[in-house]
Design a protein around this motif. Structure first.
Motif, PDB file in Angstrom:
ATOM      1  N   GLY A  15      32.124 -48.415  23.902  1.00 29.77           N
ATOM      2  CA  GLY A  15      32.044 -47.256  22.760  1.00 29.77           C
ATOM      3  C   GLY A  15      32.762 -46.111  22.653  1.00 29.77           C
ATOM      4  N   PRO A  16      32.463 -45.042  21.944  1.00 26.44           N
ATOM      5  CA  PRO A  16      33.480 -43.979  22.128  1.00 26.44           C
ATOM      6  C   PRO A  16      32.562 -42.717  22.522  1.00 26.44           C
ATOM      7  CG  PRO A  16      31.583 -43.472  20.272  1.00 26.44           C
ATOM      8  CD  PRO A  16      31.370 -44.977  20.761  1.00 26.44           C
ATOM      9  N   ARG A  55      46.429 -40.978  15.471  1.00 28.32           N
ATOM     10  CA  ARG A  55      46.314 -39.982  15.462  1.00 28.32           C
ATOM     11  C   ARG A  55      48.226 -39.442  15.838  1.00 28.32           C
ATOM     12  NH1 ARG A  55      41.978 -40.173  18.414  1.00 28.32           N
ATOM     13  NH2 ARG A  55      42.443 -41.132  20.256  1.00 28.32           N
ATOM     14  N   LEU A 106      35.978 -46.806  10.232  1.00 30.25           N
ATOM     15  CA  LEU A 106      36.761 -47.218  10.140  1.00 30.25           C
ATOM     16  C   LEU A 106      38.177 -46.917   9.312  1.00 30.25           C
ATOM     17  CD1 LEU A 106      35.782 -51.097  11.791  1.00 30.25           C
ATOM     18  CD2 LEU A 106      36.511 -48.344  13.057  1.00 30.25           C
ATOM     19  N   VAL A 158      46.562 -50.611  10.934  1.00 31.29           N
ATOM     20  CA  VAL A 158      45.590 -50.152  12.177  1.00 31.29           C
ATOM     21  C   VAL A 158      47.123 -51.679  12.766  1.00 31.29           C
ATOM     22  CG1 VAL A 158      43.646 -51.071  12.605  1.00 31.29           C
ATOM     23  CG2 VAL A 158      44.865 -50.041  13.710  1.00 31.29           C
ATOM     24  N   ARG A 184      37.837 -53.197  17.072  1.00 33.67           N
ATOM     25  CA  ARG A 184      36.232 -52.863  16.334  1.00 33.67           C
ATOM     26  C   ARG A 184      35.182 -53.923  15.815  1.00 33.67           C
ATOM     27  NH1 ARG A 184      38.580 -47.514  17.927  1.00 33.67           N
ATOM     28  NH2 ARG A 184      37.092 -46.227  18.025  1.00 33.67           N
ATOM     29  N   ASP A 192      36.379 -35.509  15.477  1.00 35.12           N
ATOM     30  CA  ASP A 192      35.432 -36.361  15.765  1.00 35.12           C
ATOM     31  C   ASP A 192      34.933 -36.457  16.448  1.00 35.12           C
ATOM     32  OD1 ASP A 192      37.641 -37.589  17.520  1.00 35.12           O
ATOM     33  OD2 ASP A 192      37.321 -39.394  16.299  1.00 35.12           O
TER      34      ASP A 192
HETATM   35  N1  LIG Z   1      41.046 -50.322  15.730  1.00 37.41           N
HETATM   36  C1  LIG Z   1      40.890 -49.508  14.576  1.00 37.41           C
HETATM   37  N2  LIG Z   1      40.381 -50.284  13.297  1.00 37.41           N
HETATM   38  C2  LIG Z   1      39.571 -49.181  11.993  1.00 37.41           C
HETATM   39  N3  LIG Z   1      39.775 -47.733  12.618  1.00 37.41           N
HETATM   40  C3  LIG Z   1      40.165 -47.126  13.756  1.00 37.41           C
HETATM   41  C4  LIG Z   1      40.330 -48.398  15.123  1.00 37.41           C
HETATM   42  N4  LIG Z   1      41.007 -47.232  15.919  1.00 37.41           N
HETATM   43  C5  LIG Z   1      40.473 -46.130  16.032  1.00 37.41           C
HETATM   44  N5  LIG Z   1      40.445 -46.485  14.630  1.00 37.41           N
HETATM   45  C6  LIG Z   1      39.789 -44.893  13.956  1.00 37.41           C
HETATM   46  C7  LIG Z   1      38.459 -44.710  13.567  1.00 37.41           C
HETATM   47  C8  LIG Z   1      38.014 -44.148  15.222  1.00 37.41           C
HETATM   48  O1  LIG Z   1      36.591 -43.350  14.659  1.00 37.41           O
HETATM   49  C9  LIG Z   1      39.171 -42.831  15.511  1.00 37.41           C
HETATM   50  C10 LIG Z   1      38.967 -42.857  17.198  1.00 37.41           C
HETATM   51  O2  LIG Z   1      39.182 -43.464  17.646  1.00 37.41           O
HETATM   52  P1  LIG Z   1      39.830 -43.638  19.088  1.00 37.41           P
HETATM   53  O3  LIG Z   1      40.652 -43.428  19.562  1.00 37.41           O
HETATM   54  O4  LIG Z   1      39.804 -45.295  19.501  1.00 37.41           O
HETATM   55  O5  LIG Z   1      38.076 -42.955  19.489  1.00 37.41           O
HETATM   56  P2  LIG Z   1      37.537 -43.337  21.133  1.00 37.41           P
HETATM   57  O6  LIG Z   1      38.869 -42.938  22.640  1.00 37.41           O
HETATM   58  O7  LIG Z   1      37.007 -42.348  20.923  1.00 37.41           O
HETATM   59  O8  LIG Z   1      36.878 -44.698  21.540  1.00 37.41           O
HETATM   60  O9  LIG Z   1      39.733 -44.121  14.640  1.00 37.41           O
END
Ligand SMILES: Nc1ncnc2c1ncn2[C@H]1C[C@H](O)[C@@H](COP(=O)(O)OP(=O)(O)O)O1
Ligand SMILES: Nc1ncnc2c1ncn2[C@@H]1O[C@H](COP(=O)(O)OP(=O)(O)O)[C@@H](O)[C@H]1O
Ligand SMILES: [Mg+2]
Length: 194
Positions: A16-17, A44, A66, A72, A97, A140
């Motif tokens: 999870g986040p 990012r 997502l 991605v 995810r 976020d």
């Molecule tokens: N595999 C994926 N598919 C779709 N969206 C994604 C993704 N990985 C990341 N994102 C997008 C949506 C997430 O809410 C956001 C931040 O992701 P993250 O940095 O992996 O969060 P965290 O490390 O807090 O779990 O980026």
């Protein structure tokens, strides 16, 4: 097909986040020299580039949703190929995810050897994310978006773990413990891979 990645050792890091995926990946990199690819970091970076595509991604991420699967997956594949000649193994952090993302990854890249399931209680994740939000600058890491990300995690991402349990590659990691104790469990799982 991507011949360069044919024999790559692939580890999915799912949780999870705020569960501690990035924290543990950093420690794996330091000890094992794996290549760490966080889907969130890749996205990012695209946002930070100021591109048109980045602007669209930013809007989606700010809502805790997502981004499109193809976007991605293409980013991850490209980053994997760039390191193919030197990589000892890949940590794919934050992906898949949803089950569909896992299926597409296997079609286009290959099968994972291990899935690290970084597990913490919802309450713990919220607490850590609120704290991280004080300094992360992440759009976020705020209460409203955190709630949406958690809901989406339980709905879309948890089924990924059940899906990979069928092929016995899931190792559940208790991420409620202090960082070094969590890592001791992680190390055992990685050592078994060799
Ligand atoms: N595999 C994926 N598919 C779709 N969206 C994604 C993704 N990985 C990341 N994102 C997008 C949506 C997430 O809410 C956001 C931040 O992701 P993250 O940095 O992996 O969060 P965290 O490390 O807090 O779990 O980026
Ligand atoms: N085992 C732990 N104990 C306490 N705090 C932790 C632990 N693991 C991570 N954290 C903290 O929780 C926050 C989220 O961790 P992070 O690795 O960014 O999670 P993720 O990548 O899964 O969103 C960070 O501020 C981190 O320092
Ligand atoms: Mg992270």
């Amino acid at each position: 097909m991507t011949d360069k990645l044919k024999d790559a050792k692939i580890v999915f890091v799912v949780g999870g986040p705020g569960s501690g995926k990035g924290t543990q990946c950093e420690k794996i990199v330091a000890k094992y020299g794996y290549t760490h690819l966080s889907s969130g970091d890749l996205l990012r970076a695209e946002v930070a580039s100021g591109s048109e595509r980045g602007k669209q991604l930013q809007a989606i991420m700010q809502k805790g949703e997502l981004v499109p699967l193809d976007t991605v997956l293409d980013m991850i594949k490209e980053a994997m190929i760039a390191k193919a000649d030197v990589s000892k193994g890949y940590l794919i952090d934050g992906y898949p995810r949803e089950v569909k993302q896992g299926e597409e990854f296997e079609k286009k890249i290959g099968a994972p050897a291990l899935l690290l399931y970084v597990d913490a209680k919802a309450e713990t994740m919220v607490k850590r994310l609120m704290k991280r939000g004080e300094t992360s600058g992440r759009a976020d890491d705020n209460e409203e978006t955190i709630k949406k990300r958690l809901d989406l995690y339980y709905k879309a991402t948890e089924p990924v773990i059940a899906y990979y349990e069928k092929c016995s590659i899931v190792r559940k990691i208790n991420s409620e413990l202090p960082v070094d104790e969590v890592f001791a469990i992680v190390e055992k799982a990685i050592d078994e891979l060799k």
